[in-house]
Design a protein around this motif. Sequence first.
Motif, PDB file in Angstrom:
ATOM      1  N   LEU A   1       2.745  17.782 -30.045  1.00  0.00           N
ATOM      2  CA  LEU A   1       4.152  17.386 -30.124  1.00  0.00           C
ATOM      3  C   LEU A   1       4.927  17.840 -28.886  1.00  0.00           C
ATOM      4  O   LEU A   1       5.794  17.109 -28.386  1.00  0.00           O
ATOM      5  CB  LEU A   1       4.788  17.975 -31.382  1.00  0.00           C
ATOM      6  CG  LEU A   1       4.365  17.352 -32.715  1.00  0.00           C
ATOM      7  CD1 LEU A   1       4.886  18.181 -33.881  1.00  0.00           C
ATOM      8  CD2 LEU A   1       4.866  15.917 -32.812  1.00  0.00           C
ATOM      9  N   ALA A   2       4.616  19.045 -28.398  1.00  0.00           N
ATOM     10  CA  ALA A   2       5.290  19.532 -27.191  1.00  0.00           C
ATOM     11  C   ALA A   2       4.936  18.671 -25.980  1.00  0.00           C
ATOM     12  O   ALA A   2       5.809  18.334 -25.163  1.00  0.00           O
ATOM     13  CB  ALA A   2       4.897  20.987 -26.934  1.00  0.00           C
ATOM     14  N   LEU A   3       3.669  18.307 -25.851  1.00  0.00           N
ATOM     15  CA  LEU A   3       3.269  17.420 -24.753  1.00  0.00           C
ATOM     16  C   LEU A   3       3.901  16.047 -24.915  1.00  0.00           C
ATOM     17  O   LEU A   3       4.319  15.425 -23.919  1.00  0.00           O
ATOM     18  CB  LEU A   3       1.747  17.304 -24.708  1.00  0.00           C
ATOM     19  CG  LEU A   3       0.977  18.594 -24.381  1.00  0.00           C
ATOM     20  CD1 LEU A   3      -0.524  18.351 -24.447  1.00  0.00           C
ATOM     21  CD2 LEU A   3       1.364  19.121 -23.004  1.00  0.00           C
ATOM     22  N   GLY A   4       3.972  15.565 -26.152  1.00  0.00           N
ATOM     23  CA  GLY A   4       4.598  14.267 -26.387  1.00  0.00           C
ATOM     24  C   GLY A   4       6.077  14.274 -26.063  1.00  0.00           C
ATOM     25  O   GLY A   4       6.614  13.286 -25.540  1.00  0.00           O
ATOM     26  N   ARG A   5       6.750  15.389 -26.345  1.00  0.00           N
ATOM     27  CA  ARG A   5       8.185  15.455 -26.044  1.00  0.00           C
ATOM     28  C   ARG A   5       8.439  15.476 -24.545  1.00  0.00           C
ATOM     29  O   ARG A   5       9.499  15.033 -24.092  1.00  0.00           O
ATOM     30  CB  ARG A   5       8.782  16.697 -26.695  1.00  0.00           C
ATOM     31  CG  ARG A   5      10.292  16.808 -26.512  1.00  0.00           C
ATOM     32  CD  ARG A   5      10.910  17.730 -27.506  1.00  0.00           C
ATOM     33  NE  ARG A   5      12.375  17.672 -27.414  1.00  0.00           N
ATOM     34  CZ  ARG A   5      13.210  18.195 -28.302  1.00  0.00           C
ATOM     35  NH1 ARG A   5      12.730  18.813 -29.366  1.00  0.00           N
ATOM     36  NH2 ARG A   5      14.513  18.096 -28.147  1.00  0.00           N
ATOM     37  N   ARG A   6       7.479  15.950 -23.757  1.00  0.00           N
ATOM     38  CA  ARG A   6       7.613  15.962 -22.309  1.00  0.00           C
ATOM     39  C   ARG A   6       6.951  14.747 -21.658  1.00  0.00           C
ATOM     40  O   ARG A   6       6.872  14.657 -20.438  1.00  0.00           O
ATOM     41  CB  ARG A   6       6.983  17.230 -21.749  1.00  0.00           C
ATOM     42  CG  ARG A   6       7.746  18.487 -22.110  1.00  0.00           C
ATOM     43  CD  ARG A   6       6.958  19.733 -21.740  1.00  0.00           C
ATOM     44  NE  ARG A   6       6.551  19.740 -20.351  1.00  0.00           N
ATOM     45  CZ  ARG A   6       7.301  20.172 -19.342  1.00  0.00           C
ATOM     46  NH1 ARG A   6       8.515  20.644 -19.576  1.00  0.00           N
ATOM     47  NH2 ARG A   6       6.851  20.150 -18.099  1.00  0.00           N
ATOM     48  N   SER A   7       6.479  13.818 -22.480  1.00  0.00           N
ATOM     49  CA  SER A   7       5.795  12.646 -21.960  1.00  0.00           C
ATOM     50  C   SER A   7       6.767  11.713 -21.242  1.00  0.00           C
ATOM     51  O   SER A   7       7.967  11.668 -21.543  1.00  0.00           O
ATOM     52  CB  SER A   7       5.094  11.898 -23.097  1.00  0.00           C
ATOM     53  OG  SER A   7       4.528  10.701 -22.638  1.00  0.00           O
ATOM     54  N   ARG A   8       6.214  10.947 -20.296  1.00  0.00           N
ATOM     55  CA  ARG A   8       7.016   9.954 -19.587  1.00  0.00           C
ATOM     56  C   ARG A   8       7.014   8.609 -20.300  1.00  0.00           C
ATOM     57  O   ARG A   8       7.689   7.667 -19.852  1.00  0.00           O
ATOM     58  CB  ARG A   8       6.471   9.776 -18.172  1.00  0.00           C
ATOM     59  CG  ARG A   8       6.585  11.043 -17.315  1.00  0.00           C
ATOM     60  CD  ARG A   8       5.988  10.834 -15.947  1.00  0.00           C
ATOM     61  NE  ARG A   8       6.072  12.061 -15.147  1.00  0.00           N
ATOM     62  CZ  ARG A   8       5.579  12.165 -13.910  1.00  0.00           C
ATOM     63  NH1 ARG A   8       4.954  11.129 -13.350  1.00  0.00           N
ATOM     64  NH2 ARG A   8       5.695  13.306 -13.255  1.00  0.00           N
ATOM     65  N   MET A   9       6.255   8.500 -21.386  1.00  0.00           N
ATOM     66  CA  MET A   9       6.243   7.261 -22.165  1.00  0.00           C
ATOM     67  C   MET A   9       7.390   7.318 -23.172  1.00  0.00           C
ATOM     68  O   MET A   9       7.402   8.183 -24.060  1.00  0.00           O
ATOM     69  CB  MET A   9       4.898   7.104 -22.874  1.00  0.00           C
ATOM     70  CG  MET A   9       3.734   6.904 -21.919  1.00  0.00           C
ATOM     71  SD  MET A   9       2.150   6.630 -22.763  1.00  0.00           S
ATOM     72  CE  MET A   9       1.807   8.290 -23.344  1.00  0.00           C
ATOM     73  N   PRO A  10       8.348   6.431 -23.078  1.00  0.00           N
ATOM     74  CA  PRO A  10       9.562   6.518 -23.920  1.00  0.00           C
ATOM     75  C   PRO A  10       9.284   6.499 -25.418  1.00  0.00           C
ATOM     76  O   PRO A  10       9.909   7.246 -26.171  1.00  0.00           O
ATOM     77  CB  PRO A  10      10.379   5.291 -23.486  1.00  0.00           C
ATOM     78  CG  PRO A  10       9.863   4.946 -22.128  1.00  0.00           C
ATOM     79  CD  PRO A  10       8.409   5.313 -22.123  1.00  0.00           C
ATOM     80  N   VAL A  11       8.360   5.663 -25.859  1.00  0.00           N
ATOM     81  CA  VAL A  11       8.100   5.550 -27.294  1.00  0.00           C
ATOM     82  C   VAL A  11       7.522   6.852 -27.832  1.00  0.00           C
ATOM     83  O   VAL A  11       7.951   7.372 -28.877  1.00  0.00           O
ATOM     84  CB  VAL A  11       7.152   4.368 -27.584  1.00  0.00           C
ATOM     85  CG1 VAL A  11       6.804   4.323 -29.069  1.00  0.00           C
ATOM     86  CG2 VAL A  11       7.783   3.057 -27.141  1.00  0.00           C
ATOM     87  N   VAL A  12       6.530   7.399 -27.121  1.00  0.00           N
ATOM     88  CA  VAL A  12       5.911   8.657 -27.548  1.00  0.00           C
ATOM     89  C   VAL A  12       6.939   9.781 -27.556  1.00  0.00           C
ATOM     90  O   VAL A  12       7.025  10.562 -28.523  1.00  0.00           O
ATOM     91  CB  VAL A  12       4.730   9.009 -26.629  1.00  0.00           C
ATOM     92  CG1 VAL A  12       4.176  10.396 -26.978  1.00  0.00           C
ATOM     93  CG2 VAL A  12       3.637   7.960 -26.736  1.00  0.00           C
TER      94      VAL A  12
END
Length: 385
Positions: free
Chosen positions: A197-208
């Motif tokens: 979840l932490a990696l997803g929150r810092r992701s550059r993919m807007p949907v994720v």
Amino acid sequence: MQQEDLSFVRTELEPERPAPAGERGIARWLRINLFATPLDSVLTVLGMLLIVYFVPPMIRWAFIDAVWSGPDRSVCATVAQGGIQPEGWSGACWAFVNAKFEQFMYGRYTVSERWRVNLTAVMFVALLVPLLIPRVPHKFLNAVAFFIVFPIIAFILLVGGWFGLDYVATSLWGGMLVTMVLSFVGISVSLPLGILLALGRRSRMPVVKMLCVAFIETVRGVPLVTVLFMASVMLPLFLPAGMTFDRFLRALVGVALFASAYMAEVVRGGLQAIPKGQYEGADSLGLSYWQSMGLIVLPQALKLVIPGIVNTFIGLFKDTSLVYIIGMFDLLGIVRQNFADANWISAQTPMSGLIFAGFIFWIFCFGMSRYSIYMERRLDTGHRR
């Protein structure tokens, strides 16, 4: 040229002499730790006075005047000499804890099948201890056995229904068994899920990123009581007719998801503390995203947030008591349930039972705290000489 007289030059080392009395032994320790300044001296004296005032009555209540065994509440009103104590007597009633100890540990788990709980506990300790000792080899195999093989074997043993084992419904589980299962599953699931979840929150993919932010902020915005209530009461209303899940399983999922949201923010703080140069260095080596995260960034980030991770684990371990509101009885819940036993209703029963439960919780939480301090010191290699 006349040879100079060097008789004044010492040819042997001066023998060692002991340090002054004030710089060694107990005197030095007292001066540094208790009486270094006038304020320290005042606080030390006040602390000693408080200890003298509170500790002797506590010792008398917990040990000297306490009753350790007996069949019912009547023993908690009788002194060792056989006389009846006056009104307001404050000796601990450990006889209540002694009589209900097995129920505190197993709940209403079938008596003839409790060996399965004991075997599971032995396996848990046998796999956990080597995993926590850094010098023990084969950590990968140990981790696989602890986090993958052990949960499967524990599920078969505790639930039954296979290999000739009698089925034991989770509604019969209780006490320390429920506390340990909830905390183990919550801790084991929340850390990897929180990292994702932490990696997803810092992701550059807007949907994720949007999905992770929505999940984290939604779960963190409600208390655990609400999550458990939704998982236990509201979730079945949204399921198709005839479909249902075990109530204990719903509690496990609710606790794990709740803890993972908080864990995600702890891990995200560690990721933000890593200098940008570490990411650029990983890119310069040609590493992929997951390689750079797994080999360079995450090990450093997790090392920085060990206190926060352990703090989340401790909070999760204590929050397992909230399953009491959905009709499940962990250690604290089953202690409170036994207060209504007519054979043990007395003035000292609640205090003795609550102190026992609090002491058990303190042992586990203190152990996790001390181990985290040990790991912090072991991994603190940045400033070693």
